[in-house]
Design an enzyme around this catalytic site. Structure first.
Site, PDB file in Angstrom:
ATOM      1  N   TYR A  19      -2.654  -0.539  10.225  1.00 23.94           N
ATOM      2  CA  TYR A  19      -2.613  -1.156   8.948  1.00 23.94           C
ATOM      3  C   TYR A  19      -1.458  -0.612   8.063  1.00 23.94           C
ATOM      4  O   TYR A  19      -0.780  -1.238   7.023  1.00 23.94           O
ATOM      5  CB  TYR A  19      -3.712  -0.787   8.259  1.00 23.94           C
ATOM      6  N   SER A  54       0.561  -1.291  -0.099  1.00 27.45           N
ATOM      7  CA  SER A  54      -0.200   0.194   0.182  1.00 27.45           C
ATOM      8  C   SER A  54       1.101   1.598  -0.047  1.00 27.45           C
ATOM      9  O   SER A  54       2.057   1.011   0.739  1.00 27.45           O
ATOM     10  CB  SER A  54      -0.789   0.275   0.786  1.00 27.45           C
TER      11      SER A  54
END
Length: 351
Positions: A165, A152
């Site tokens: 996350y 990401s």
């Protein structure tokens, strides 16, 4: 350990066997559909056996050669069994996509450590288990193959409300880069690619465990899920170090690198507000952190989703991009010289 067993030679997708984890929703489902349409043979993995059956049934009806294996990537034994099934069913695999992921919305000071550890079991240890298992297999194949880790842009910067996350994706980036360098030194015929999506139009927000007390969403800009699938399949055929999907994430990363203190203040102030869904929908109380998700959705259809990304296209067509840039520069140069020529004063001969 042998230092060299072959030369990397990636096959066209129609000749490949591809293993995809997290294949029953979002990016994994989009990648499975796109790969099947291009003739790849597939082994799909997820925790939800019923959902896997449905995906395989759909793809087989479209002519795909596909199998599945119920797998929790946080369990190393499950991942080894997945690889064994690839060998039994297809004789091996050429590309392994570590895509399975979970998320949590909430302050890291308030999210229970049990939940944060479970997130790392999937997001980080799932990538480690998959990568090491894939490398063990691919290093012995004459033409090698590819390990693709889906990270990401939050592996390059961090944002509040998604701290756990972000931390897991930072760990994925570090592991992936170290693994790539070790395989380079060993001269192993294995490409290692890190895919870094920006905010993507997946069911991510509905699958996330939510401690905020209000409905959540990813901050804009949001990019279409198939764009990530395109990047993954491009990496399956071309050795690529890393690819970022969506120019918005690139701009955020560049700003973070250039002005970290200013970016931290801005993100601290605006991200919680931008992560709140003000559409009137209710808080989703189910999630896939500890249990398998139940739906089979590729997209969530955010408003104003960006269906194209010039930055992603540029990365997948580097030679064409260089050519276009060269032609543009040549055109600018020609126009400049033509303009100078027209501006030169005319000299009249005396009578």
């Amino acid at each position: 350990m042998a230092r060299h067993r072959g030369k990397l030679k990636l096959k066209p997708l129609r000749e490949q066997v591809i293993v995809i984890t997290g294949a029953t929703s979002g990016i994994g489902l989009s990648t499975a559909r796109a790969a099947a349409a291009r003739g790849a043979r597939l082994l799909l993995a997820a925790r939800n056996g019923d959902a896997l059956k449905d995906v395989c049934h759909d793809l087989r009806n479209r002519g795909a050669d596909v199998a599945y294996c119920v797998t929790d990537v946080g369990d190393a034994d499950h991942v080894r069994r997945l690889a064994e099934q690839a060998v039994e069913r297809f004789g091996g695999f050429d590309t392994w996509v570590n895509n399975a992921g979970v998320s949590i919305f909430g302050d890291v000071t308030r999210v229970p450590l049990e939940d944060q550890r479970k997130l790392f079991d999937t997001n980080y240890w799932g990538v480690v288990h998959g990568s090491l298992t894939a490398v063990e297999h691919l290093r012995n194949r004459p033409a090698g193959g590819t390990v693709i880790n889906v990270g990401s842009v939050l592996g390059d910067l961090a944002i509040p409300t998604q701290g756990a996350y972000s931390a897991s994706k930072h760990a994925v980036r570090g592991f992936t880069n170290a693994l790539r360098m070790e395989l380079m030194e060993q001269k192993a015929p294995i490409a290692v690619t890190h895919i870094k999506p920006s905010a993507i139009d997946t069911p991510y927000k509905d699958h996330a465990r939510n401690y905020t007390g209000h409905p959540v969403r990813n901050p804009a800009p949001i990019y279409a899920t198939p764009l990530v699938a395109q990047a993954i399949l491009y990496a399956a055929e071309h050795p690529v170090r890393e690819m970022t999907v969506g120019g918005g994430g690139v701009l955020q990363t560049l700003a973070w690198s250039a002005w970290p203190h200013a970016m931290e203040r801005a993100l601290a102030r605006f991200t919680p507000r931008m992560s709140t869904d003000r559409s009137g929908r209710k808080v989703v109380h189910s999630d896939n952190l500890h249990e398998a998700g139940q739906d089979l959705r590729e997209r969530s259809y955010y408003p104003k989703v960006r269906e194209t990304s010039l930055f992603s296209t540029v990365q997948m067509r580097p030679l064409a991009t260089v050519g276009v840039a060269a032609l543009a520069m040549a055109g600018v140069g020609a126009a400049y010289h033509l303009g100078r020529k027209r501006k030169r004063p005319t000299t009249l001969n005396a009578a």
